[in-house]
Structure formats: structure tokens, C-alpha cells
Motif scaffolding. Sequence first.
Motif, PDB file in Angstrom:
ATOM      1  N   GLY A   1      -4.083   5.161 -14.389  1.00 35.66           N
ATOM      2  CA  GLY A   1      -5.147   4.383 -13.561  1.00 35.66           C
ATOM      3  C   GLY A   1      -5.758   3.321 -14.295  1.00 35.66           C
ATOM      4  O   GLY A   1      -6.620   2.792 -13.718  1.00 35.66           O
TER       5      GLY A   1
ATOM      6  N   ILE B   1       0.851  -1.243   0.052  1.00 30.71           N
ATOM      7  CA  ILE B   1       0.149   0.030  -0.031  1.00 30.71           C
ATOM      8  C   ILE B   1       1.001   1.423   0.032  1.00 30.71           C
ATOM      9  O   ILE B   1       1.554   1.625   1.118  1.00 30.71           O
ATOM     10  CB  ILE B   1      -0.957   0.111   1.227  1.00 30.71           C
TER      11      ILE B   1
ATOM     12  N   ALA C   1      -5.168  -3.052   3.882  1.00 26.94           N
ATOM     13  CA  ALA C   1      -5.167  -3.109   2.509  1.00 26.94           C
ATOM     14  C   ALA C   1      -5.651  -4.569   1.908  1.00 26.94           C
ATOM     15  O   ALA C   1      -6.377  -4.955   1.345  1.00 26.94           O
ATOM     16  CB  ALA C   1      -4.127  -2.461   1.707  1.00 26.94           C
TER      17      ALA C   1
ATOM     18  N   TYR D   1      -1.701  -0.949 -11.665  1.00 31.37           N
ATOM     19  CA  TYR D   1      -2.258   0.377 -12.321  1.00 31.37           C
ATOM     20  C   TYR D   1      -1.186   1.106 -13.157  1.00 31.37           C
ATOM     21  O   TYR D   1      -0.082   1.204 -12.495  1.00 31.37           O
ATOM     22  CB  TYR D   1      -3.098   1.138 -11.701  1.00 31.37           C
TER      23      TYR D   1
ATOM     24  N   LEU E   1      -9.090   0.517   1.502  1.00 37.02           N
ATOM     25  CA  LEU E   1      -7.809   0.629   0.850  1.00 37.02           C
ATOM     26  C   LEU E   1      -7.444  -0.611  -0.189  1.00 37.02           C
ATOM     27  O   LEU E   1      -6.600  -0.478  -0.706  1.00 37.02           O
ATOM     28  CB  LEU E   1      -6.894   0.265   2.035  1.00 37.02           C
TER      29      LEU E   1
ATOM     30  N   PHE F   1      -1.437   6.722   0.078  1.00 35.05           N
ATOM     31  CA  PHE F   1      -2.684   6.310   0.716  1.00 35.05           C
ATOM     32  C   PHE F   1      -2.990   6.116   2.096  1.00 35.05           C
ATOM     33  O   PHE F   1      -3.688   5.544   2.551  1.00 35.05           O
ATOM     34  CB  PHE F   1      -3.231   4.942   0.010  1.00 35.05           C
TER      35      PHE F   1
ATOM     36  N   ASN G   1      -6.617   0.043  -3.640  1.00 36.86           N
ATOM     37  CA  ASN G   1      -5.061   0.503  -4.036  1.00 36.86           C
ATOM     38  C   ASN G   1      -4.235  -0.391  -3.223  1.00 36.86           C
ATOM     39  O   ASN G   1      -3.030  -0.212  -3.421  1.00 36.86           O
ATOM     40  CB  ASN G   1      -4.911   1.813  -2.883  1.00 36.86           C
TER      41      ASN G   1
ATOM     42  N   ASP H   1      -0.750  -1.020  -5.426  1.00 32.61           N
ATOM     43  CA  ASP H   1      -1.244  -0.131  -6.658  1.00 32.61           C
ATOM     44  C   ASP H   1      -0.538   0.147  -7.655  1.00 32.61           C
ATOM     45  O   ASP H   1      -0.823   0.283  -8.794  1.00 32.61           O
ATOM     46  CB  ASP H   1      -1.644   1.376  -5.698  1.00 32.61           C
ATOM     47  N   GLU H   2       0.864   0.494  -7.434  1.00 37.61           N
ATOM     48  CA  GLU H   2       2.213   0.690  -8.429  1.00 37.61           C
ATOM     49  C   GLU H   2       2.226  -0.353  -9.271  1.00 37.61           C
ATOM     50  O   GLU H   2       2.773  -0.550 -10.546  1.00 37.61           O
ATOM     51  CB  GLU H   2       3.054   0.977  -7.713  1.00 37.61           C
TER      52      GLU H   2
END
Length: 201
Positions: free
Chosen positions: A52, A25, A89, A48, A38, A29, A41, A44-45
Motif C-alpha cells: 500500500g 480502476i 475515478a 501502490y 474512487l 473497487f 484508487n 491503484d496497481e
Amino acid sequence: MDKFTQLTGIAAPMPLINVDTDMIIPKQFLKTIKRSGLGVNLFDEMRYDDDGNEIPDFVLNKPAYRDAQILVAGDNFGCGSSREHAPWALLDFGIRCVIAPSFADIFYNNCFKNGILPIVLPQEQVDMLMDDAERGANAVVTVDLESQTITGPDGGTITFEVDAFRKHCLLNGLDDIGLTLEKAPAIKAFEAEAAQARPWV
């Protein structure tokens, strides 16, 4: 905290080592103190692109693993900072169990306090479960905390170790607040006695 007794679900393979909490996470965030919201996300990296949009090759974006409840991971999972948002998350996404050869200590402890079962297994057994997890929608694994067993898609069983106190807490859905509330009668009795003995306080 929800009880953890037996979990049957899809296992997602993530054979990366040193997955740190910023990967789980990212820092942007961490502004919230809520445990919900959460999951979108999580990773996330990796999930997406810069616009996005979902990255199709990432495991949790694949149709077979979108509802995964178990994560089979590489060595030293959860290293990095001590952010409790990492297990939040995972849990919000739906992950209730993470299986790996080793975990970072703080992340490992935070999992138990948030209703996630982290299981440490020898590398060869993690490799077997990783192979099972590669089956996509057929990667159904059952984790039984009471018997401390993991049953794979073909019926093979692996046993695991877990601290007795942590097992008790998960089976009964007890986080730190829940453990304190178990002592509520004793706390009230102490407060009543203290109020009588020192009414000026």
C-alpha cells in the motif's frame, strides 16, 4: 454535472498504449455505486506496491503531477470492460480532460456523460503535448472547449474536433438526466393530457 468551458491545469504524461479500464480502476473497487471516493484508487496497481505504499516513479505520485487535471496518454486509452467507474475515478482524482490518439468507444462515451473531455489528436500532436507535459510543474496547458483549442506552456495552439451535441452538453453541464429535465415542461404537459384522456390509468 459540472460545466466544462475552459480548463487550465497541469498536464501529466502517460505514454502507455492500451491502458485498459482495469488499470484505471481495478475490479476490487467496483463494489460501490457512488461516484465519489474512487480517486484514491485511480491506477491503484501502478500507484501502490503490495504493502500500500506509493511507488515514487509513477507519474501521479510525483510532486509536480499530484494535482494534474489533464492526462496526455497513449493510443487506445480506456480499452477493456465498459465500467463507468473508470471515468468516475479519473474525475474524483481531478482529471477533467484526457488527450490521446484514440480511445475505446464505450470509455469515450462515458467520459462525456460524466463531465470529462476526451480529445482525439494525431500522434504527432499528442507527442508535442507529451513533451510539454514532461516539464513537471511548468506543464500548464489550457483547454478551451468553446474555441476547441489547446494552448501549451509556450503559447502554441492546437485545434481539436468535438461533436457539436457533446460539446453543447459539456458546456452546459448536461448529463442524460439533465437533458431529460430540459424537457420537463413538455413531459408534465403530456402527463396532464394523458391523465385527462385516460383517467383510469
